[in-house]
Write an enzyme that holds these catalytic residues in place. Structure first.
Site, mmCIF file in Angstrom:
data_model
loop_
_atom_site.group_PDB
_atom_site.id
_atom_site.type_symbol
_atom_site.label_atom_id
_atom_site.label_comp_id
_atom_site.label_asym_id
_atom_site.label_seq_id
_atom_site.Cartn_x
_atom_site.Cartn_y
_atom_site.Cartn_z
ATOM 1 N N HIS A 75 17.675 47.993 49.834
ATOM 2 C CA HIS A 75 16.619 46.969 49.765
ATOM 3 C C HIS A 75 17.144 45.639 50.285
ATOM 4 O O HIS A 75 18.224 45.209 49.901
ATOM 5 C CB HIS A 75 16.145 46.776 48.320
ATOM 6 C CG HIS A 75 15.247 47.863 47.848
ATOM 7 N ND1 HIS A 75 14.417 47.728 46.770
ATOM 8 C CD2 HIS A 75 15.037 49.109 48.308
ATOM 9 C CE1 HIS A 75 13.730 48.841 46.581
ATOM 10 N NE2 HIS A 75 14.101 49.697 47.503
ATOM 11 N N TYR A 204 8.601 41.441 40.891
ATOM 12 C CA TYR A 204 8.684 40.760 39.598
ATOM 13 C C TYR A 204 7.407 39.930 39.457
ATOM 14 O O TYR A 204 7.209 38.979 40.215
ATOM 15 C CB TYR A 204 9.901 39.833 39.562
ATOM 16 C CG TYR A 204 11.226 40.570 39.479
ATOM 17 C CD1 TYR A 204 11.792 41.180 40.591
ATOM 18 C CD2 TYR A 204 11.907 40.649 38.265
ATOM 19 C CE1 TYR A 204 13.002 41.855 40.495
ATOM 20 C CE2 TYR A 204 13.127 41.318 38.169
ATOM 21 C CZ TYR A 204 13.663 41.913 39.283
ATOM 22 O OH TYR A 204 14.857 42.574 39.189
ATOM 23 N N PRO A 296 17.605 42.856 31.038
ATOM 24 C CA PRO A 296 17.644 43.575 32.317
ATOM 25 C C PRO A 296 16.960 42.855 33.482
ATOM 26 O O PRO A 296 17.032 43.333 34.616
ATOM 27 C CB PRO A 296 16.939 44.901 32.008
ATOM 28 C CG PRO A 296 16.133 44.641 30.794
ATOM 29 C CD PRO A 296 16.817 43.570 30.025
ATOM 30 N N LYS A 300 21.781 43.153 36.053
ATOM 31 C CA LYS A 300 23.222 42.870 36.099
ATOM 32 C C LYS A 300 24.085 43.796 35.230
ATOM 33 O O LYS A 300 25.308 43.862 35.422
ATOM 34 C CB LYS A 300 23.483 41.421 35.634
ATOM 35 C CG LYS A 300 23.006 40.378 36.608
ATOM 36 C CD LYS A 300 23.951 40.238 37.782
ATOM 37 C CE LYS A 300 23.344 39.537 38.952
ATOM 38 N NZ LYS A 300 23.054 40.381 40.091
ATOM 39 N N TYR A 388 21.395 37.431 42.749
ATOM 40 C CA TYR A 388 20.811 38.774 42.630
ATOM 41 C C TYR A 388 21.662 39.821 43.350
ATOM 42 O O TYR A 388 21.938 40.891 42.821
ATOM 43 C CB TYR A 388 19.370 38.777 43.176
ATOM 44 C CG TYR A 388 18.557 39.953 42.669
ATOM 45 C CD1 TYR A 388 17.677 39.803 41.601
ATOM 46 C CD2 TYR A 388 18.695 41.209 43.235
ATOM 47 C CE1 TYR A 388 16.956 40.873 41.115
ATOM 48 C CE2 TYR A 388 17.972 42.294 42.754
ATOM 49 C CZ TYR A 388 17.102 42.115 41.700
ATOM 50 O OH TYR A 388 16.399 43.191 41.214
HETATM 51 C C1 FAD Z 1 16.966 51.177 28.396
HETATM 52 C C2 FAD Z 1 17.940 50.432 29.237
HETATM 53 C C3 FAD Z 1 17.565 49.972 30.501
HETATM 54 C C4 FAD Z 1 18.472 49.279 31.297
HETATM 55 N N1 FAD Z 1 18.081 48.828 32.508
HETATM 56 C C5 FAD Z 1 18.956 48.165 33.274
HETATM 57 C C6 FAD Z 1 18.597 47.694 34.542
HETATM 58 O O1 FAD Z 1 17.467 47.865 34.977
HETATM 59 N N2 FAD Z 1 19.533 47.061 35.291
HETATM 60 C C7 FAD Z 1 20.825 46.869 34.820
HETATM 61 O O2 FAD Z 1 21.675 46.337 35.547
HETATM 62 N N3 FAD Z 1 21.183 47.277 33.606
HETATM 63 C C8 FAD Z 1 20.286 47.917 32.830
HETATM 64 N N4 FAD Z 1 20.658 48.358 31.622
HETATM 65 C C9 FAD Z 1 22.020 48.087 31.185
HETATM 66 C C10 FAD Z 1 22.994 49.103 31.760
HETATM 67 O O3 FAD Z 1 22.461 50.391 31.638
HETATM 68 C C11 FAD Z 1 24.304 48.950 31.008
HETATM 69 O O4 FAD Z 1 24.766 47.640 31.224
HETATM 70 C C12 FAD Z 1 25.358 49.954 31.448
HETATM 71 O O5 FAD Z 1 25.014 51.227 30.967
HETATM 72 C C13 FAD Z 1 26.732 49.547 30.924
HETATM 73 O O6 FAD Z 1 27.648 50.572 31.153
HETATM 74 P P1 FAD Z 1 28.799 50.857 30.106
HETATM 75 O O7 FAD Z 1 29.586 51.965 30.689
HETATM 76 O O8 FAD Z 1 29.462 49.601 29.742
HETATM 77 O O9 FAD Z 1 28.058 51.316 28.775
HETATM 78 P P2 FAD Z 1 27.165 52.607 28.492
HETATM 79 O O10 FAD Z 1 26.437 53.030 29.707
HETATM 80 O O11 FAD Z 1 26.387 52.293 27.262
HETATM 81 O O12 FAD Z 1 28.226 53.733 28.193
HETATM 82 C C14 FAD Z 1 28.926 53.808 26.976
HETATM 83 C C15 FAD Z 1 29.269 55.250 26.697
HETATM 84 O O13 FAD Z 1 30.040 55.334 25.518
HETATM 85 C C16 FAD Z 1 29.561 56.390 24.722
HETATM 86 N N5 FAD Z 1 29.945 56.096 23.329
HETATM 87 C C17 FAD Z 1 29.347 55.261 22.453
HETATM 88 N N6 FAD Z 1 30.016 55.235 21.307
HETATM 89 C C18 FAD Z 1 31.058 56.068 21.454
HETATM 90 C C19 FAD Z 1 32.121 56.476 20.588
HETATM 91 N N7 FAD Z 1 32.214 55.993 19.332
HETATM 92 N N8 FAD Z 1 33.019 57.363 21.059
HETATM 93 C C20 FAD Z 1 32.933 57.859 22.321
HETATM 94 N N9 FAD Z 1 31.941 57.514 23.174
HETATM 95 C C21 FAD Z 1 31.029 56.627 22.742
HETATM 96 C C22 FAD Z 1 28.079 56.408 24.968
HETATM 97 O O14 FAD Z 1 27.475 57.663 24.667
HETATM 98 C C23 FAD Z 1 28.037 56.105 26.473
HETATM 99 O O15 FAD Z 1 28.101 57.268 27.253
HETATM 100 C C24 FAD Z 1 19.771 49.046 30.810
HETATM 101 C C25 FAD Z 1 20.158 49.500 29.540
HETATM 102 C C26 FAD Z 1 19.253 50.183 28.757
HETATM 103 C C27 FAD Z 1 19.684 50.659 27.387
#
Ligand code: FAD
Length: 396
Positions: A75, A204, A296, A300, A388
């Site tokens: 995009h 948006y 969201p 980011k 962005y």
């Molecule tokens: C509904 C939703 C919509 C979103 N939409 C957007 C968006 O449009 N744009 C954007 O940029 N961001 C968005 N986000 C945010 C983005 O998805 C997160 O910032 C991203 O997933 C962060 O990655 P992470 O690996 O830090 O955490 P996570 O993806 O949360 O991964 C953490 C992992 O740790 C695991 N875990 C948890 N506790 C334990 C434990 N005790 N032991 C072992 N494993 C564990 C979980 O199961 C998971 O697999 C959204 C988030 C949500 C919830």
């Protein structure tokens, strides 16, 4: 009781944990990833979908971008809509040629899991009851349950990549963390619909009824969001009402129409800004959602997670190559500079585009003024665009 030894023990197989393990492997550093959910669950968890230019480059440069390049949607801008008119923000012309890629987070996760397993990496799914020990020693460990048995991973460092609700942030010694937080007085109702996109780029929309976001995941699937009250019962939002409200908030005076389709998923997501500082204590390092959350609106969350683990992997590589700890000591500070920029941008986009309850009219007038400015001033549009598409990595 089963014992294992690795250099870096990683909690969580989300984007942060998997990418960290992948980057460490490329630097010749061993790791074990422990994930509390099963593989199918993490590979199908639909969340973020916008990759900044830097994230795209990181995936490509480290050999996990091939499917993204084939199936992702490149995009070159977004549209801001208000008062029935759309205004395009063109990224390349405002940012020296940078763009974004629309490619679902679950696809990134699938690609990273496939790469880790192909490279002989260890990802333990269904690893429950994880607990972190000895972070102030030179050999910390993680214990967990798997297949009815208790296991221990001994390591040099622990990376807490277990998301907002994980255990690693709670394992920081008391008094170490300072938490900064804003909870917004609204939520997003999101739907995934089997409907071909009607528009090439994200929209948006600011509307008297509240914010709406039009996005897509593939040439067949659209992802749409509506601002709703934070405590609203999703049962009050049957598909018919969702579509009606999307039409109202998104359609323009020039006759642009939304294409409807079967709703495949409906979720409600709360809106929060959150930062826990510092992101390190002893041999425990936090990365991604474990340390910070953004609403969201700025797209980011996943990108920040990728930037954190890029910095952490470089600091660990430096430590193992030279024995120097200065980059590890600077990890939290290095990441937080970029994190606070993204926190500000996400808060700013959220504040500009959502209707706040009980506003007397002052707020909406400021919002319309800001939207008019961003869509008419090249300097203001360039500021939005460069945030962005993503600012350079902190230690680039
Ligand atoms: C509904 C939703 C919509 C979103 N939409 C957007 C968006 O449009 N744009 C954007 O940029 N961001 C968005 N986000 C945010 C983005 O998805 C997160 O910032 C991203 O997933 C962060 O990655 P992470 O690996 O830090 O955490 P996570 O993806 O949360 O991964 C953490 C992992 O740790 C695991 N875990 C948890 N506790 C334990 C434990 N005790 N032991 C072992 N494993 C564990 C979980 O199961 C998971 O697999 C959204 C988030 C949500 C919830």
């Amino acid at each position: 009781m089963k014992d294992e030894r690795t250099q870096v023990g990683i909690l969580g197989a989300g984007p942060a944990g998997l990418m960290l393990s992948h980057l460490l492997h490329r630097a010749g550093i061993s790791s074990v990833v422990l994930e509390s959910r099963n593989r199918d669950y993490v590979e199908h968890r639909v969340r973020a979908g916008v990759l900044e230019q830097g994230t795209v480059d990181l995936l490509e440069q480290t050999g996990v971008g091939e499917r993204m390049r084939r199936e992702g949607l490149l995009h070159h801008g977004i549209e801001l809509r208000f008062d029935g008119v759309g205004h395009r923000i063109d990224f390349p012309s405002l940012t020296g040629g940078r763009s974004i890629m629309v490619y679902g987070q679950q696809e990134v996760v699938k690609d990273l899991i496939a790469a880790r397993l192909a490279d002989g990496g260890t990802v333990v799914f269904d690893a429950t009851d994880a607990a972190v020990h000895g972070i102030d020693s030179s050999e910390p460990s993680i214990t967990y349950m798997h297949g009815g048995e208790r296991h221990t991973v001994r390591c040099d460092f622990i990376a807490g990549c277990d998301g907002f609700h994980g255990v690693s942030r709670q394992a920081m010694p008391s008094g170490v963390l300072e938490v900064f937080e804003r909870v917004y007085p609204f939520a997003w109702l999101g739907i995934l619909a089997k409907a071909p996109p009607t528009h090439d780029e994200l929209i948006y929309a600011y509307h008297d009824h509240g914010f709406a976001l039009y996005s897509m995941r593939s040439p067949e699937i659209t992802r749409l969001y509506l601002q709703i009250a934070p405590d609203e019962d999703v049962a009050l939002w049957p598909d018919e009402r969702v579509w009606q409200e999307l039409h109202t908030r998104l359609e323009t005076d020039d006759g642009w129409k939304l294409i409807e389709g079967p709703v495949l998923e409906k979720i409600v997501a709360g809106m929060r800004s959150f930062v826990a500082e510092p992101m390190q204590s002893g041999r425990l390092f936090l990365a991604g959602d474990a340390a910070h959350i953004v609403p969201p609106t700025g797209a980011k969350g996943m990108n920040l997670a990728m930037a954190d683990v890029r910095t952490l992997s470089r600091a660990l590589a430096d430590f193992y190559a030279s024995g120097r700890e200065d980059k590890l000591a600077a990890y939290s500070r290095t990441c937080l500079t970029r994190i606070w920029r993204a926190e500000h941008f996400s808060w700013w986009m959220t504040s500009m585009l959502h209707r706040f309850p009980n506003d007397d009219g002052f707020g909406p007038r400021l919002q319309r003024s800001q939207l008019a400015y961003v869509t008419s001033s090249q300097a203001a549009a360039a500021s939005l665009a460069e945030n962005y598409v993503g600012l350079p990595f902190a230690d680039a």
